[in-house]
Design an enzyme around this catalytic site. Sequence first.
Site, PDB file in Angstrom:
ATOM      1  N   ASP A  92       0.858  -1.186   0.000  1.00  0.00           N
ATOM      2  CA  ASP A  92       0.000   0.000   0.000  1.00  0.00           C
ATOM      3  C   ASP A  92       0.894   1.236   0.000  1.00  0.00           C
ATOM      4  O   ASP A  92       1.689   1.446   0.925  1.00  0.00           O
ATOM      5  CB  ASP A  92      -0.896  -0.024   1.243  1.00  0.00           C
ATOM      6  CG  ASP A  92      -1.987   1.028   1.199  1.00  0.00           C
ATOM      7  OD1 ASP A  92      -2.142   1.690   0.148  1.00  0.00           O
ATOM      8  OD2 ASP A  92      -2.683   1.197   2.217  1.00  0.00           O
ATOM      9  N   ASP A 128      -2.889   2.463  -6.057  1.00  0.00           N
ATOM     10  CA  ASP A 128      -1.835   2.525  -5.039  1.00  0.00           C
ATOM     11  C   ASP A 128      -1.754   1.326  -4.110  1.00  0.00           C
ATOM     12  O   ASP A 128      -1.030   1.363  -3.124  1.00  0.00           O
ATOM     13  CB  ASP A 128      -1.978   3.804  -4.216  1.00  0.00           C
ATOM     14  CG  ASP A 128      -3.296   3.868  -3.456  1.00  0.00           C
ATOM     15  OD1 ASP A 128      -4.223   3.131  -3.825  1.00  0.00           O
ATOM     16  OD2 ASP A 128      -3.387   4.655  -2.496  1.00  0.00           O
ATOM     17  N   GLU A 129      -2.493   0.256  -4.399  1.00  0.00           N
ATOM     18  CA  GLU A 129      -2.341  -0.921  -3.543  1.00  0.00           C
ATOM     19  C   GLU A 129      -2.643  -2.200  -4.315  1.00  0.00           C
ATOM     20  O   GLU A 129      -3.394  -2.201  -5.290  1.00  0.00           O
ATOM     21  CB  GLU A 129      -3.238  -0.828  -2.307  1.00  0.00           C
ATOM     22  CG  GLU A 129      -4.710  -0.794  -2.585  1.00  0.00           C
ATOM     23  CD  GLU A 129      -5.553  -0.865  -1.311  1.00  0.00           C
ATOM     24  OE1 GLU A 129      -5.212  -1.666  -0.403  1.00  0.00           O
ATOM     25  OE2 GLU A 129      -6.551  -0.131  -1.234  1.00  0.00           O
TER      26      GLU A 129
END
EC number: 2.7.7.7
Length: 360
Positions: free
Chosen positions: A12, A107-108
Amino acid sequence: MDEIRRKIIHVDMDAFYASVEQRDFPALRGKALAVGGSPDGRGVVATASYEARKYGVRSAMSSRVALQLCPDLIFTKPRFDVYKDISTKIRAIFYRYTDLIEPLSLDEAYLDVTQDKQGIGSAIEIAKAIKLAIHDELGLTASAGVSTNKFIAKIASDYNKPDGLTFIGPSKIIAFLEQLPIEKFFGVGKVTAQKMKGYGIHTGIDLKKLSEYELMRKFGKSGKFFFHMVRGEDNRPVKPNRISKSVGIEDTFTTDILERSDMQSEFKVLCEKLEKRLAGKSKEGRTVTIKIKFSDFTQITRSKTSTYYLSTGEDILAFALELFSKVDTAEKRVRLLGVSLSNFYDADLQKLVDPQLRLF
């Protein structure tokens, strides 16, 4: 036992959008920054820097509330093309170690490194290598959680942010979950956490005292999920081809809209943008949903399902305007409009159902 043999990493990025802006614009470093929203109080925060989070500023918070918490907050417009490009580079780093990657957002992502490409064997060492590569090659930091299943790995990645690395091995899972505050559990939002605390449930060990039946009686279908969650049970595999359930687009206005003609024009613009987004994902679907948020922050959605598949802005607009025609906006100011498409075409599934449904 299958899940015990897995080696799962959840990566993350730390305050992704805000960190990119601070990396690219040195004047913003060390400052309380919000990506999205505006200094006049309109819109919502997409991401807040850690400096802003110290004041309580969070993503999805209205700009007005964010400014009340942090009067010196700096707002900047999001640059999604830049974020997407960086996300692609992050994904390339992941692929050095495994092809089993399930992205959750820009983003993860989850990574299954049970059989890693480089034969490293240690999920912890792979996580370290990924974090180092992201830092050295992209100038950003990420937090990683390592465990035997997706649920625990996700909790672990959030445990020691920013720039954290947390490993929760099989022998530590139960003890870790028992002492974990209930609001830290994945899937437990603020409202549910408050409800749980009303029942005397403050930590995992409190939650574990309730039977599956009791949890389902108090929390509905989510109770079953909570029952297994607190026991660290999660057999879900990492799915590289994660299917999007819907594709949508929305816009928050600088000035609230009052005229219906302006709202109809905005729907046209949104549908044109949605067509491009669908084309990029090679998607076509049957269910159109419109979203309307009024100036008092009340919100409604309306949906309609077509008998044929839609992909063009013109077709989607026709459904959107039909739905909108049934919404009373008299003397109401609108601050946000959105359109989304779902119920996507699945070629394999379609072979098993009505072959005449899809019109060419």
